[in-house]
Scaffold this motif. Sequence first.
Motif, PDB file in Angstrom:
ATOM      1  N   VAL A  92       0.854  -1.193   0.000  1.00  0.00           N
ATOM      2  CA  VAL A  92       0.000   0.000   0.000  1.00  0.00           C
ATOM      3  C   VAL A  92       0.891   1.245   0.000  1.00  0.00           C
ATOM      4  O   VAL A  92       0.517   2.298  -0.510  1.00  0.00           O
ATOM      5  CB  VAL A  92      -0.958  -0.035   1.212  1.00  0.00           C
ATOM      6  N   LEU A 148      -0.005   4.484  -2.158  1.00  0.00           N
ATOM      7  CA  LEU A 148      -0.226   5.842  -1.646  1.00  0.00           C
ATOM      8  C   LEU A 148       0.571   6.860  -2.461  1.00  0.00           C
ATOM      9  O   LEU A 148       0.067   7.909  -2.867  1.00  0.00           O
ATOM     10  CB  LEU A 148       0.207   5.919  -0.175  1.00  0.00           C
ATOM     11  N   VAL A 198      -5.919  -0.985   4.342  1.00  0.00           N
ATOM     12  CA  VAL A 198      -5.008  -2.121   4.548  1.00  0.00           C
ATOM     13  C   VAL A 198      -5.368  -2.960   5.790  1.00  0.00           C
ATOM     14  O   VAL A 198      -5.009  -4.124   5.885  1.00  0.00           O
ATOM     15  CB  VAL A 198      -3.528  -1.633   4.585  1.00  0.00           C
ATOM     16  N   SER A 233      -0.124  -7.130   3.602  1.00  0.00           N
ATOM     17  CA  SER A 233       0.796  -7.015   4.743  1.00  0.00           C
ATOM     18  C   SER A 233       0.161  -7.358   6.080  1.00  0.00           C
ATOM     19  O   SER A 233       0.721  -8.138   6.853  1.00  0.00           O
ATOM     20  CB  SER A 233       1.348  -5.586   4.833  1.00  0.00           C
TER      21      SER A 233
HETATM   22  C1  LIG Z   1      -2.258   2.642   7.604  1.00  0.00           C
HETATM   23  C2  LIG Z   1      -1.136   1.971   6.883  1.00  0.00           C
HETATM   24  N1  LIG Z   1      -1.091   2.036   5.551  1.00  0.00           N
HETATM   25  C3  LIG Z   1      -0.106   1.451   4.858  1.00  0.00           C
HETATM   26  C4  LIG Z   1       0.922   0.775   5.499  1.00  0.00           C
HETATM   27  C5  LIG Z   1       1.977   0.131   4.683  1.00  0.00           C
HETATM   28  O1  LIG Z   1       1.478  -1.042   4.126  1.00  0.00           O
HETATM   29  P1  LIG Z   1       2.296  -1.936   3.118  1.00  0.00           P
HETATM   30  O2  LIG Z   1       3.123  -2.884   3.914  1.00  0.00           O
HETATM   31  O3  LIG Z   1       1.233  -2.628   2.320  1.00  0.00           O
HETATM   32  O4  LIG Z   1       3.138  -1.033   2.292  1.00  0.00           O
HETATM   33  C6  LIG Z   1       0.922   0.692   6.890  1.00  0.00           C
HETATM   34  C7  LIG Z   1       2.007   0.009   7.608  1.00  0.00           C
HETATM   35  O5  LIG Z   1       2.170   0.099   8.797  1.00  0.00           O
HETATM   36  C8  LIG Z   1      -0.145   1.292   7.603  1.00  0.00           C
HETATM   37  O6  LIG Z   1      -0.204   1.243   8.928  1.00  0.00           O
END
Ligand SMILES: Cc1ncc(COP(=O)(O)O)c(C=O)c1O
Length: 382
Positions: A96, A100, A201, A231
């Motif tokens: 994610v 973003l 997520v 994740s």
């Molecule tokens: C709210 C939120 N969004 C995105 C992420 C990152 O996710 P990813 O591992 O899919 O990059 C995190 C990781 O802690 C998170 O807490």
Amino acid sequence: MNISKKVEQLAPSGIRAFFDLVLGMKDVISLGVGEPDFVTPWHIREKAIYCLEKGYTSYTSNKGMIELRKEIALFLKRRYGLEYDPEEEILITVGVSEGLDLAARAVLDPGDKVLIPQPAYVSYPAVVELAGGKPVLLQTDLANNFKVTPKQISQACTKGTKALLIGYPSNPTGASYRKEELQEIAKVVVKNNLIVISDEVYDELTYDFDHTPIASLKGMKKHVIYLNGFSKTYAMTGFRIGWACGPAPYIAAMTKIHQYTMLCAPIISQLAGVEALKNGFKDVLEMKREYMRRRRFVVERLNEIGLTCHMPEGAFYVFPSIKSTKEKSLDFAQNLLKKKKVALVPGVAFGKASEGYVRISYASSYENLKEALVRIGDYLKG
Ligand SMILES: Cc1ncc(COP(=O)(O)O)c(C=O)c1O
């Protein structure tokens, strides 16, 4: 050195800065990390090993393997009744995190304003700034269970407001939104023609009601870039794999950036993702049950020892107030670490307005949590 001004002015993550302190200390119970304490379920790891043995070591298409995109489309349809075309409306991202960044860069022109409810995940203002946008922070508080109100969003919309960046269930507060609450927010979004960048997520870690993707509400799909990944749900943080869904023009724009900067997500992770979506749901339920047990315990104990804490609706964080101690959150966190060897994240890491709170992650064993709460209780007694 000749660093770009934009990067130089970007504040480093408060979480990382604090956890540099923890490195090298012995016997610390860390309740600071934002990742599951479970390892990826075995059948998913086994699939990854098998695929590696079979020689799956190449690039994939920029958008990601069609098998995975189809599997995501099926999952969203059966789970949420949400329909996305795997050919045009789904992009596989490197978590994610990349979603973003791509979303912000794909939709923002210099100076465009993005509304971000606070406290928020530390990346949100950063990706907006790096994309040339201007974060507009909307403060939420305990009285509102840390939820942004439609009125706040409406009042913050001015000329140049282009998007709302929201994450629910929330890191760091655990707050989430019921369908009816999202419907009210959706009205404001439509009225002001905003794009919603929605980070979901933690969707499967919603405890007290069903999670609703904002994109699934009537008339909202065209307004939303929906981000999700593997994740948290499948304890796959190290696989670095996620997805973005949205109207084809947004996904095409994001794919354009992704193809030049990332090329594609790792193939082994994509194959593991297919296995997770096909066969991983019972693992998700098991992990969720354990998180719920811990959540109840941690919230009850915190309130008993004198730190007011609301019951979060999702994710694996609690966000208690430490105002009764009269300490600043950074002092509280540093003193607790020094004196009792418990690490948690000072609220101020999530912005100045989160002063007076700390984030505790319960993605740690029940035994660790029990011991940590005894230590926090001892610290409070002085
Ligand atoms: C709210 C939120 N969004 C995105 C992420 C990152 O996710 P990813 O591992 O899919 O990059 C995190 C990781 O802690 C998170 O807490």
